[in-house]
Design a protein around this motif. Structure first.
Motif, mmCIF file in Angstrom:
data_model
loop_
_atom_site.group_PDB
_atom_site.id
_atom_site.type_symbol
_atom_site.label_atom_id
_atom_site.label_comp_id
_atom_site.label_asym_id
_atom_site.label_seq_id
_atom_site.Cartn_x
_atom_site.Cartn_y
_atom_site.Cartn_z
ATOM 1 N N PRO A 46 36.613 44.278 50.421
ATOM 2 C CA PRO A 46 37.037 45.330 49.490
ATOM 3 C C PRO A 46 38.539 45.278 49.257
ATOM 4 C CG PRO A 46 36.255 46.259 51.588
ATOM 5 C CD PRO A 46 35.944 44.807 51.601
ATOM 6 N N THR A 48 41.728 46.998 49.194
ATOM 7 C CA THR A 48 42.232 48.246 49.766
ATOM 8 C C THR A 48 43.161 49.007 48.846
ATOM 9 O OG1 THR A 48 43.151 46.590 51.234
ATOM 10 C CG2 THR A 48 42.262 48.571 52.238
ATOM 11 N N ARG A 114 53.433 54.215 49.315
ATOM 12 C CA ARG A 114 52.595 55.379 49.583
ATOM 13 C C ARG A 114 51.998 55.379 50.981
ATOM 14 N NH1 ARG A 114 54.944 56.182 45.376
ATOM 15 N NH2 ARG A 114 54.088 57.116 43.481
ATOM 16 N N PRO B 46 57.579 54.663 41.521
ATOM 17 C CA PRO B 46 56.320 54.077 41.036
ATOM 18 C C PRO B 46 55.353 53.827 42.184
ATOM 19 C CG PRO B 46 58.170 52.550 40.771
ATOM 20 C CD PRO B 46 58.733 53.860 41.185
ATOM 21 N N ASN B 47 54.098 53.928 41.885
ATOM 22 C CA ASN B 47 53.061 53.672 42.871
ATOM 23 C C ASN B 47 52.753 52.186 42.887
ATOM 24 O OD1 ASN B 47 50.570 53.235 44.088
ATOM 25 N ND2 ASN B 47 49.937 55.353 43.711
ATOM 26 N N THR B 48 53.168 51.557 43.956
ATOM 27 C CA THR B 48 53.039 50.097 44.010
ATOM 28 C C THR B 48 51.608 49.612 44.069
ATOM 29 O OG1 THR B 48 54.169 50.587 46.057
ATOM 30 C CG2 THR B 48 54.945 48.708 44.808
ATOM 31 N N GLN B 49 50.718 50.450 44.589
ATOM 32 C CA GLN B 49 49.364 49.927 44.669
ATOM 33 C C GLN B 49 48.688 49.922 43.313
ATOM 34 O OE1 GLN B 49 48.499 51.722 48.286
ATOM 35 N NE2 GLN B 49 48.252 53.803 47.495
ATOM 36 N N ALA B 50 49.030 50.897 42.502
ATOM 37 C CA ALA B 50 48.499 50.887 41.141
ATOM 38 C C ALA B 50 49.064 49.671 40.409
ATOM 39 C CB ALA B 50 48.892 52.164 40.419
ATOM 40 N N ALA B 52 50.160 46.945 41.714
ATOM 41 C CA ALA B 52 49.579 45.724 42.273
ATOM 42 C C ALA B 52 48.204 45.468 41.676
ATOM 43 C CB ALA B 52 49.487 45.840 43.788
ATOM 44 N N LEU B 53 47.493 46.538 41.479
ATOM 45 C CA LEU B 53 46.138 46.425 40.978
ATOM 46 C C LEU B 53 46.111 45.747 39.618
ATOM 47 C CD1 LEU B 53 43.413 47.203 42.018
ATOM 48 C CD2 LEU B 53 43.554 49.334 40.757
ATOM 49 N N SER B 58 50.566 41.784 44.989
ATOM 50 C CA SER B 58 50.865 42.945 45.822
ATOM 51 C C SER B 58 52.321 42.982 46.282
ATOM 52 C CB SER B 58 49.968 42.938 47.052
ATOM 53 O OG SER B 58 50.198 41.759 47.805
ATOM 54 N N ARG B 59 52.978 41.856 46.148
ATOM 55 C CA ARG B 59 54.322 41.725 46.713
ATOM 56 C C ARG B 59 54.317 42.068 48.202
ATOM 57 N NH1 ARG B 59 57.529 40.484 42.379
ATOM 58 N NH2 ARG B 59 59.313 40.027 43.696
ATOM 59 N N ILE B 60 53.333 41.559 48.877
ATOM 60 C CA ILE B 60 53.295 41.661 50.330
ATOM 61 C C ILE B 60 53.052 40.270 50.889
ATOM 62 C CG2 ILE B 60 52.109 42.656 52.317
ATOM 63 C CD1 ILE B 60 51.135 44.898 50.616
ATOM 64 N N GLU B 112 42.125 41.930 52.932
ATOM 65 C CA GLU B 112 41.818 43.242 52.379
ATOM 66 C C GLU B 112 43.023 43.860 51.677
ATOM 67 O OE1 GLU B 112 38.265 44.876 55.312
ATOM 68 O OE2 GLU B 112 40.285 45.716 55.448
ATOM 69 N N ARG B 113 44.172 43.611 52.224
ATOM 70 C CA ARG B 113 45.366 44.183 51.603
ATOM 71 C C ARG B 113 45.869 43.307 50.467
ATOM 72 N NH1 ARG B 113 46.299 49.576 53.137
ATOM 73 N NH2 ARG B 113 45.181 49.756 55.107
ATOM 74 N N ARG B 114 45.222 42.230 50.233
ATOM 75 C CA ARG B 114 45.555 41.346 49.114
ATOM 76 C C ARG B 114 47.004 40.872 49.161
ATOM 77 N NH1 ARG B 114 40.704 41.971 49.084
ATOM 78 N NH2 ARG B 114 39.381 42.247 47.246
#
Lengths: 355, 355
Positions: A46, A48, A114, B46-50, B52-53, B58-60, B112-114
């Motif tokens: 999934p 995340t 977040r 800004p919400n980075t996960q949005a 990233a989506l 993801s910049r991780i 999972e964290r992409r």
DNA sequence: TTGGCCATGGTAAACGTTTACCAGAAGGAC
DNA sequence: GTCCTTCTGGTAAACGTTTACCATGGCCAA
């Protein structure tokens, strides 16, 4: 690869896939099995961040430390990590290296990603930054005397306890000239240690005037001892604000051919794992990194799970205590005033590595 | 707080807000200013996960280390972190503590964290796990002889260079009984160091038969020296597979009243920062953690930015070399056979801290 | 047979961004 | 004045999930 892809192949809807994956009990075992089969076959994981987006929870905790290369912190990080995997969290680690800019960017990064909570283990952080986090209702836990902002969990450390034991231990060994090598001045935690030292000294009628400031690193410990030895009436014992400083002292003493503990007693603070392996093994004040990390993590976890931040949970106390090893001994009745002969070798031996 | 909230207040569309924030040049400076004003006022992040989506990035970067409490790694982590902030990345750190389960969960978490890439600094990782990552096209960089999977960047470390220098240095000091304290056997990196030792010894006509295995930690170093000293013909010099082992050796030697370097020469490996502060300061083989981290990070960065993984970039080499300090000296012409008198103190002194 | 209830799975909206595509305005050439 | 071009900003779809709400079908009771 999608949840939709899975849905297609398992011939069910995405809702069912989601429910199956999250083990919602209302889904038919037959279907669930079908879904899991496809999931395994395709090696689906999934996403995340999508999940976080809809759930409003990222399952990430921020951990702000002041200097990851100080061995004190990795031990905390490891415990934090252990707890994180157990609870299905990630940890977002930043190391501020005492740089205000880095602190600011740390906080920014935490907010942008977040995170669900932040544990702050760096000590000179600006209040405005902290309020920034608090304003966003990010659960926060502080180690040590954080700024006294109401509603923020605080892990208070009882420095006095351990430091008093250390001072009394030295006094019992007939030391009267006891020096203190402090940490960086702007660090509250360093200040608290120093205060504890001063209080403990006064308690037993000694004057805490032999204080020199270091940097909580080995280099600072070396310099501090150098400085202390310039004094006409140099100390017979040193209490250090942290173990790294003590290691520096040990090292400088070696250079100066000062025997530890015969010529000089040394006491550290933190009881990092390494303290057992110095030469000689370091008598130090223990403060459990493991407990510290555990308390911090659980404080965060509770606050995000329960939502409630009941005030009685907002204050934790970590005890400290002396652990005796071999860097302290009876004070000499009369310490030789002669400058010890240095055995420092020529600089030229420190050949840099080829590169 | 939303991008929509900002849009509403600045009386523009969300598209414009997004463009203003991302400094797209086509947006009217007037409007941009209006947007920024609201952003600042509201403290919007800004919400980075949005992000990233929709971006698919993801910049991780994931960073898998084998044991964060080994001081070798924090230095790498710090450099990695430094580069991460500079390039607007986060790092997702996991510490596998040599546990296969943890390795597995590490990989799962990364996926999972992409994360946009993974640097693997743990050495006993199962190939299947790695292939898992490779199958998802996650850019990977390996330190050391990873399994030879094509298409994965590898930072090869030239162990032979430094170890040969170390061995030759010891030989030049007339040592002939040179022992090696190896790392955990399943670690390829440890194996490579050991191989380099054996090769170097043979090169100069010495037989590399004095090998005992440790665990890359201080405890293992202590035990290893204990074992070595049981031998009828104990060594006059020890080369250790890493610095932590060497620190253990120093510590055990202290307990046994073996003088370093007079009675025994000790050489480490890694040149961690601490090596300069041991007693005596440790002669060791240098391998720059800083360079290592830098290469790893940049390899990942290039692969994700350029998309291309040009094969010539897939092999990096890190050189090693000897740095001389004070833990080595001329071999004694005839080493006293008498067992040295231990000065180990009674166990009872190791009082545990109150708690 | 029919109506109602439960159990289960599907449809679609929502989370907070980015950006392709389009619309409208402004300006210039004729 | 009309048409074309250019510039700028808005509309809406998409990213990959979760879940409220609804639809369906089966079962039972009357």
């Amino acid at each position: 690869m999608d949840i939709r892809e899975i849905a297609r192949r398992a011939k069910v809807s995405t809702a069912t896939v989601s429910r199956a994956i999250n083990r919602v009990p209302t889904v038919d075992p037959q279907l669930a099995k079908r879904v899991w089969k496809v999931v395994d076959e395709l090696g689906y994981y999934p996403n995340t961040q999508a999940r976080a987006l809809v759930l409003g929870r990222s399952r990430i905790f921020g951990l702000i430390v002041s200097e990851i290369t100080n061995p004190f912190f990795p031990e905390i990080v490891q415990t934090f990590e252990d707890l994180a995997v157990k609870n299905n969290y990630e940890i977002l680690l930043t190391s501020t290296v005492h740089d205000p800019k880095r602190m600011e960017s740390s906080v920014r990064r935490m907010i942008e990603r977040r995170v669900d909570g932040v544990a702050i283990l760096t000590f000179g952080m600006e209040e405005s930054l902290i309020e920034h986090l608090r304003d966003r209702k990010v659960p926060l836990v502080f180690v040590d005397v954080g700024p006294n902002i109401p509603g923020i969990a605080n892990i208070r450390i009882n420095y006095l306890n351990g430091i008093r034991q250390a001072v009394q231990h030295l006094a019992a060994l007939r030391h009267t000239r006891i020096a203190f090598i402090a940490g960086p001045q702007r660090l509250k935690s360093a200040g608290a240690r120093r205060d504890a030292f001063e209080a403990s000294m006064k308690e037993i009628g000694l004057s805490p005037d032999l204080i020199v400031v270091g940097d909580h690193r080995m280099e600072g410990g070396m310099n501090a001892l150098l400085e202390l030895n310039k004094l006409s009436d140099s100390p017979t014992a040193v209490l250090c604000s942290n173990d790294m400083t003590a290691i520096g002292v040990l090292r400088e003493a070696y250079d100066q051919n000062i025997k530890i503990p015969e010529d000089l007693s040394v006491v550290g603070f933190d009881n990092i794992h390494l303290a057992e392996f110095t030469i000689p093994p370091l008598t130090t004040v223990q403060m459990s990194q493991h407990d510290l990390a555990k308390i911090a993590f659980n404080a965060l976890l509770q606050e995000v799970e329960d939502g409630s931040s009941s005030p009685e949970r907002h204050n934790y106390e970590l005890v400290t205590g002396l652990v005796l090893r071999r860097s302290t001994a009876l004070a000499r009745s009369r310490r030789s005033a002669a400058t010890p002969t240095p055995n420092r070798v020529a600089k030229s031996r420190k050949t840099p590595a080829p590169q």
